[in-house]
Design a protein around this motif. Structure first.
Motif, short mmCIF file in Angstrom:
data_model
loop_
_atom_site.label_atom_id
_atom_site.label_comp_id
_atom_site.label_asym_id
_atom_site.label_seq_id
_atom_site.Cartn_x
_atom_site.Cartn_y
_atom_site.Cartn_z
N THR A 1 -8.70 -12.20 16.20
CA THR A 1 -8.46 -10.59 16.84
C THR A 1 -7.83 -10.05 15.47
O THR A 1 -6.91 -10.56 14.74
N VAL A 2 -8.27 -8.78 15.31
CA VAL A 2 -7.75 -7.97 14.05
C VAL A 2 -6.74 -6.74 14.63
O VAL A 2 -7.40 -5.96 15.41
N LEU A 3 -5.44 -6.78 14.20
CA LEU A 3 -4.61 -5.86 14.61
C LEU A 3 -4.21 -5.03 13.54
O LEU A 3 -4.15 -5.35 12.38
N ARG A 4 -3.72 -3.95 13.79
CA ARG A 4 -2.88 -3.05 13.20
C ARG A 4 -1.62 -2.61 13.46
O ARG A 4 -1.55 -2.47 14.91
N ILE B 1 0.19 -10.52 1.98
CA ILE B 1 1.63 -11.11 2.13
C ILE B 1 1.26 -12.45 2.87
O ILE B 1 0.45 -12.51 3.74
N SER B 2 2.66 -13.16 3.04
CA SER B 2 2.60 -14.31 4.16
C SER B 2 3.07 -13.69 5.66
O SER B 2 3.84 -12.52 5.42
N ASP B 3 2.97 -14.67 6.43
CA ASP B 3 3.53 -14.14 7.92
C ASP B 3 4.99 -14.22 7.56
O ASP B 3 5.48 -13.55 8.47
N SER B 4 5.69 -15.11 6.95
CA SER B 4 7.02 -14.99 6.74
C SER B 4 7.80 -13.84 6.20
O SER B 4 8.75 -13.38 6.33
N GLU B 5 6.72 -12.83 5.58
CA GLU B 5 7.34 -11.52 5.02
C GLU B 5 7.21 -10.44 6.10
O GLU B 5 7.47 -9.45 5.76
N LEU B 6 6.59 -10.81 7.21
CA LEU B 6 6.53 -9.67 7.94
C LEU B 6 7.98 -9.24 8.70
O LEU B 6 8.81 -10.14 8.76
N PRO B 7 8.31 -8.00 9.11
CA PRO B 7 9.32 -7.79 9.64
C PRO B 7 9.49 -8.43 11.22
O PRO B 7 8.54 -8.87 11.70
N HIS C 1 -3.67 -15.69 10.80
CA HIS C 1 -4.67 -16.36 9.71
C HIS C 1 -4.32 -15.56 8.31
O HIS C 1 -4.44 -16.22 7.30
N ASN C 2 -4.31 -14.28 8.45
CA ASN C 2 -3.68 -13.56 7.11
C ASN C 2 -3.39 -12.11 7.55
O ASN C 2 -3.58 -11.65 8.60
N VAL C 3 -2.34 -11.74 6.47
CA VAL C 3 -1.59 -10.32 6.49
C VAL C 3 -1.99 -9.51 5.55
O VAL C 3 -1.82 -10.05 4.23
N VAL C 4 -2.43 -8.39 5.43
CA VAL C 4 -2.33 -7.37 4.53
C VAL C 4 -1.43 -6.20 4.63
O VAL C 4 -1.61 -5.66 5.75
N GLU C 5 -0.58 -5.96 3.73
CA GLU C 5 0.41 -4.73 4.10
C GLU C 5 -0.20 -3.56 3.29
O GLU C 5 -0.59 -3.82 1.96
N TYR C 6 -0.03 -2.50 4.10
CA TYR C 6 -0.43 -1.16 3.46
C TYR C 6 0.73 -0.36 3.32
O TYR C 6 1.55 -0.28 4.42
N VAL C 7 1.07 0.31 2.32
CA VAL C 7 2.04 1.33 2.32
C VAL C 7 1.48 2.64 1.67
O VAL C 7 0.74 3.07 0.81
N VAL C 8 1.44 3.64 2.71
CA VAL C 8 0.64 5.05 2.92
C VAL C 8 1.91 6.09 3.11
O VAL C 8 2.51 6.08 4.05
N ASP C 9 2.20 6.90 1.91
CA ASP C 9 3.13 8.10 2.29
C ASP C 9 4.61 7.41 2.69
O ASP C 9 5.23 8.10 3.59
N THR D 1 -4.92 -10.45 11.04
CA THR D 1 -5.85 -11.13 11.70
C THR D 1 -5.25 -12.42 12.16
O THR D 1 -4.72 -13.18 11.54
N LEU D 2 -5.32 -12.64 13.76
CA LEU D 2 -5.09 -13.72 14.37
C LEU D 2 -6.18 -14.64 14.61
O LEU D 2 -7.47 -14.20 14.88
#
Length: 144
Positions: free
Chosen positions: A125-128, A78-84, A101-109, A117-118
């Motif tokens: 820097t990789v964050l969760r 997703i794009s950063d503009s889609e982050l909450p 730099h990039n964002v991956v959205e995961y949906v689990v349960d 990634t910043l």
């Protein structure tokens, strides 16, 4: 955390049946019910699960199912503009000198997580994070 580790294991082991059509009717019905309108569908089979990579509304999506056709997890870039807003606020407050730099959205349960990634002038820097903006640093890499 255990579910994220399970998701990573599923992704890493998904090479047994590379990109072929699926023979499991139950799986196909479950997929069609949840992802109506999906195109360019490629299936991968592991020992215990199925993974489908496809396009839905111009987005690349990956979905993981168990052998009974139950959806386990999904991921998409997703794009950063889609982050909450809560996540954006955390990033601005804690990492003001880094850009997304990039964002991956995961949906689990039913829970949504983001792998972000910043980039700064000297490091990656990789964050969760979760939807509430709680962030955990997964990895820091120095630029060469």
């Amino acid at each position: 955390m255990k579910k994220l580790i399970l998701l990573a294991a599923i992704v890493l082991s998904a090479a047994a049946s590379f990109g072929r059509d699926i023979d499991n009717r139950k799986m196909q019905l479950a997929f069609d019910r949840v992802f109506a309108g999906a195109t360019d569908v490629r299936w991968y089979e592991t020992d215990n699960n199925y993974m489908a990579k496809f396009t839905l509304k111009a987005r690349k999506v990956t979905a993981h199912f168990d052998k009974d056709g139950t959806l386990i997890a999904t991921s998409r870039i997703i794009s950063d503009s889609e982050l909450p807003v809560e996540v954006i606020s955390t990033l601005i407050r804690k990492y003001p000198d880094q850009k997304i730099h990039n964002v991956v959205e995961y949906v689990v349960d039913g829970n949504t997580y983001y792998a972000i990634t910043l980039e700064s002038a000297t490091e990656w820097t990789v964050l969760r994070t979760n939807s509430w903006g709680e962030a955990i640093v997964m990895k820091k890499l120095q630029k060469a």
